[in-house]
Design an enzyme around this catalytic site. Structure first.
Site, PDB file in Angstrom:
ATOM      1  N   GLU A  52       1.147 -25.803   7.706  1.00  7.26           N
ATOM      2  CA  GLU A  52       0.382 -26.882   8.330  1.00  7.26           C
ATOM      3  C   GLU A  52       1.270 -28.096   8.601  1.00  7.26           C
ATOM      4  O   GLU A  52       1.232 -28.697   9.670  1.00  7.26           O
ATOM      5  CB  GLU A  52      -0.788 -27.319   7.429  1.00  7.26           C
ATOM      6  CG  GLU A  52      -1.706 -26.182   7.040  1.00  7.26           C
ATOM      7  CD  GLU A  52      -1.359 -25.575   5.690  1.00  7.26           C
ATOM      8  OE1 GLU A  52      -2.257 -25.421   4.863  1.00  7.26           O
ATOM      9  OE2 GLU A  52      -0.165 -25.264   5.475  1.00  7.26           O
ATOM     10  N   CYS A  75      -3.203 -26.718   0.862  1.00  3.20           N
ATOM     11  CA  CYS A  75      -3.029 -27.204  -0.509  1.00  3.20           C
ATOM     12  C   CYS A  75      -3.382 -28.689  -0.584  1.00  3.20           C
ATOM     13  O   CYS A  75      -3.313 -29.416   0.406  1.00  3.20           O
ATOM     14  CB  CYS A  75      -1.600 -26.980  -0.983  1.00  3.20           C
ATOM     15  SG  CYS A  75      -0.361 -27.959  -0.112  1.00  3.20           S
ATOM     16  N   CYS A  84      -0.814 -30.627   1.977  1.00  6.79           N
ATOM     17  CA  CYS A  84      -1.064 -30.421   3.401  1.00  6.79           C
ATOM     18  C   CYS A  84      -2.354 -31.106   3.850  1.00  6.79           C
ATOM     19  O   CYS A  84      -2.481 -31.492   5.015  1.00  6.79           O
ATOM     20  CB  CYS A  84      -1.125 -28.928   3.705  1.00  6.79           C
ATOM     21  SG  CYS A  84       0.482 -28.104   3.545  1.00  6.79           S
ATOM     22  N   ALA A 154       7.822   9.666  -1.076  1.00  8.83           N
ATOM     23  CA  ALA A 154       7.731  10.502   0.118  1.00  8.83           C
ATOM     24  C   ALA A 154       7.577  11.943  -0.334  1.00  8.83           C
ATOM     25  O   ALA A 154       8.272  12.402  -1.242  1.00  8.83           O
ATOM     26  CB  ALA A 154       8.993  10.346   0.971  1.00  8.83           C
ATOM     27  N   TRP A 170      16.604  14.543   3.739  1.00  8.57           N
ATOM     28  CA  TRP A 170      15.571  13.520   3.749  1.00  8.57           C
ATOM     29  C   TRP A 170      14.242  14.209   3.956  1.00  8.57           C
ATOM     30  O   TRP A 170      14.148  15.179   4.712  1.00  8.57           O
ATOM     31  CB  TRP A 170      15.811  12.484   4.856  1.00  8.57           C
ATOM     32  CG  TRP A 170      17.033  11.648   4.655  1.00  8.57           C
ATOM     33  CD1 TRP A 170      18.208  11.772   5.292  1.00  8.57           C
ATOM     34  CD2 TRP A 170      17.168  10.528   3.747  1.00  8.57           C
ATOM     35  NE1 TRP A 170      19.087  10.810   4.862  1.00  8.57           N
ATOM     36  CE2 TRP A 170      18.471  10.030   3.911  1.00  8.57           C
ATOM     37  CE3 TRP A 170      16.328   9.927   2.838  1.00  8.57           C
ATOM     38  CZ2 TRP A 170      18.934   8.951   3.191  1.00  8.57           C
ATOM     39  CZ3 TRP A 170      16.791   8.853   2.119  1.00  8.57           C
ATOM     40  CH2 TRP A 170      18.081   8.368   2.297  1.00  8.57           C
ATOM     41  N   ASP A 200      20.560  10.267  -7.801  1.00  8.90           N
ATOM     42  CA  ASP A 200      20.826   9.834  -6.422  1.00  8.90           C
ATOM     43  C   ASP A 200      21.945   8.812  -6.278  1.00  8.90           C
ATOM     44  O   ASP A 200      22.421   8.586  -5.167  1.00  8.90           O
ATOM     45  CB  ASP A 200      19.549   9.245  -5.815  1.00  8.90           C
ATOM     46  CG  ASP A 200      18.398  10.236  -5.777  1.00  8.90           C
ATOM     47  OD1 ASP A 200      18.670  11.451  -5.733  1.00  8.90           O
ATOM     48  OD2 ASP A 200      17.234   9.787  -5.795  1.00  8.90           O
ATOM     49  N   ASN A 298       6.677   7.361 -12.560  1.00 10.65           N
ATOM     50  CA  ASN A 298       5.402   7.151 -11.867  1.00 10.65           C
ATOM     51  C   ASN A 298       4.220   7.406 -12.807  1.00 10.65           C
ATOM     52  O   ASN A 298       3.267   6.626 -12.848  1.00 10.65           O
ATOM     53  CB  ASN A 298       5.302   8.063 -10.649  1.00 10.65           C
ATOM     54  CG  ASN A 298       6.168   7.601  -9.491  1.00 10.65           C
ATOM     55  OD1 ASN A 298       6.683   6.480  -9.494  1.00 10.65           O
ATOM     56  ND2 ASN A 298       6.356   8.454  -8.509  1.00 10.65           N
TER      57      ASN A 298
END
Length: 366
Positions: A52, A75, A84, A154, A170, A200, A298
Site C-alpha cells: 500500500e 497493517c 499502512c 514424484a 527422472w 542422490d 515422509n
C-alpha cells in the site's frame, strides 16, 4: 474493469514477492481513480515498503477520492515500516477493497476498524479464496509459530518413486521439475533425510535465474552426512542446517568448519523428534519447508503431524516391482479408517505430468 479484475491485478503484483518477503506475506496493491489505474505497488522484499505504501508513495496523481485494492488487510502497527493505514488516511483514499483479513494479532481486524473510524468505506472478502491461498504459509506461521510443511514427491501412475534398482531420475518431465524450482523459491527451506544425501548427493538449490536458494535442512540423527557430499562442500555458499542427536564434538566442529549449522534435537523412537525440530526452526524465522525426503522421512513426518500439504507429481508411466519404493513407507496404517485424510484437492497439468495437491486434515495425523 471491475472490482474482481482490479483485485486480480493486485494478486499478480503480490506474486512478484514470492521467496523474497518471507516471513512476511506477499501483498499487492492497486490504486484506481475514475475507473483508471493510477498507481500500483507490491511488497518487494523483507524490510522494504509494504504494498500500500509503495503504491501510494509512488503515485504521481492526486489520490484523494480514489479506491485502493489490496490483497491483505492493511497493517496498523509500527514494524520495519510505518502503518499502512496512516498513509491511506493521509492520501484521502475513499474506499478500500480487501482480499484477505490479516490473522496477525497485531492487526486482526484493527486495520479495517481504523480505516472505518477515519470515514473510509471498507469492502472485505474480494477474491478471498485466492488471496487466502496466496498466503497460506504466512497465515499458518503467524498463528502457530511453526513452519508450514509441504510434502513433495514424484511418482509413476503405479505409485513408485524409484525402480527396484533405486534409480529415479527422472520420473517427471522438465516442465514439472521447473515448477519444483519455483516451489523451492517460495519456501524458506527444503528438508531431506540423510538417506537422500547418500542416495542422490543433491545440492537442493534453486535453479531459477536470479532465484534465492532455500535453507537446506538435513535430518541426520547420528550425524552420518559425508564430508565430501555436495551439501557439505557448498555449505559456505548456501545456508545449511544439520539436525542431529549426536554429541560427537569433533564431528560437529568439522561440519561447522565447512559452514554447516549443527543443531541438537531430542530423539524420539530412535529418530529425531520432528515436532521439536519444527519448534526450533520456527524460532529461527523459517516459516515454510518443502519436504523432499524419501519414503521413511515422509512417513515419520506424517505420523508426527507436521505436514500441512501434499504435492504429488504423477507421471504417465509404470515401473512395477514389488520392492520398488512408494512415496510413504514405514509400517503404514492398520485399517482404511486410520488413513491420513486429505482435503481440497487441486489438479494442475505440466506437460504430460499431473500435479495433485491436497491439504492434510490435522485430526488425521497422530
Amino acid at each position: 474493469m471491475n472490482d474482481i479484475e482490479f483485485m486480480k491485478q493486485a494478486l499478480e503484483l503480490a506474486k512478484k514477492g514470492m521467496g523474497l518477503v518471507n516471513p512476511n506475506p506477499m501483498v499487492g496493491a492497486v490504486v484506481v481513480k475514475d475507473g483508471k489505474v493510477i498507481s500500483t505497488g507490491y511488497h518487494e522484499r523483507f524490510g522494504a515498503l509494504h504494498a500500500e505504501r509503495a503504491a501510494l508513495e509512488s503515485c504521481t496523481e492526486d489520490c484523494r477520492g480514489a479506491d485502493l485494492y489490496v490483497t491483505l488487510e492493511p497493517c496498523c502497527h509500527f514494524g520495519k515500516t510505518p502503518p499502512c493505514t496512516d498513509i491511506i488516511i493521509e492520501k484521502g483514499i475513499k474506499r478500500v477493497f480487501i482480499g484477505s483479513s490479516d490473522p496477525n494479532p497485531l492487526v486482526a481486524g484493527k486495520g479495517v476498524e481504523k480505516l472505518r473510524e477515519a470515514g473510509i468505506e471498507v469492502i472485505e472478502g474480494v477474491l478471498k479464496d485466492e488471496c487466502d491461498e496466496l498466503n497460506e504459509i504466512f497465515f499458518y506461521y503467524i498463528t502457530t509459530g511453526l513452519p508450514f510443511v509441504t510434502m513433495k514427491y514424484a511418482m509413476t501412475l503405479d505409485g513408485k518413486i524409484a525402480c527396484y534398482t533405486g534409480h529415479s531420475k527422472w520420473i517427471t518431465g522438465e516442465t514439472a521439475r521447473a515448477n519444483v524450482q519455483r516451489d523451492r523459491l517460495r519456501h524458506s527451506a527444503v528438508m531431506v533425510g540423510v538417506g537422500t544425501v547418500f542416495a542422490d548427493d543433491p545440492t537442493l538449490t534453486c535453479k531459477l535465474e536470479d532465484g534465492r536458494n532455500p535453507v537446506r535442512i538435513i535430518c541426520d540423527t547420528h550425524l552420518r552426512t559425508p564430508f565430501d557430499s555436495n551439501i557439505v562442500k557448498t555449505a559456505k555458499d548456501v545456508p545449511t542446517i544439520l539436525a542431529t542427536h549426536s554429541q560427537n564434538a569433533e564431528k560437529i566442529a568439522k561440519f561447522e568448519s565447512f559452514g554447516c549449522n549443527v543443531i541438537q534435537i531430542d530423539e524420539f523412537n530412535g529418530h529425531l523428534s520432528l515436532t521439536d525440530l519444527m519448534k526450533s526452526l520456527g524460532e529461527e524465522g523459517i516459516d515454510s519447508i518443502l519436504l523432499e525426503g524419501g519414503s521413511e522421512l515422509n512417513w515419520s513426518a506424517l505420523k508426527a503431524g507436521i505436514v500441512n500439504k501434499i504435492q504429488a507429481y504423477i507421471a504417465p508411466k509404470l515401473f512395477g516391482g514389488e520392492t520398488s519404493r512408494t512415496p510413504v513407507s514405514g509400517i503404514g496404517v492398520p485399517f482404511p479408517a486410520d488413513a491420513v485424510m486429505l482435503t481440497s484437492p487441486k489438479i494442475t497439468r505440466f506437460g504430460d505430468d499431473l500435479l495433485l495437491e491436497s491439504r492434510v486434515l490435522p485430526c488425521s495425523q497422530d
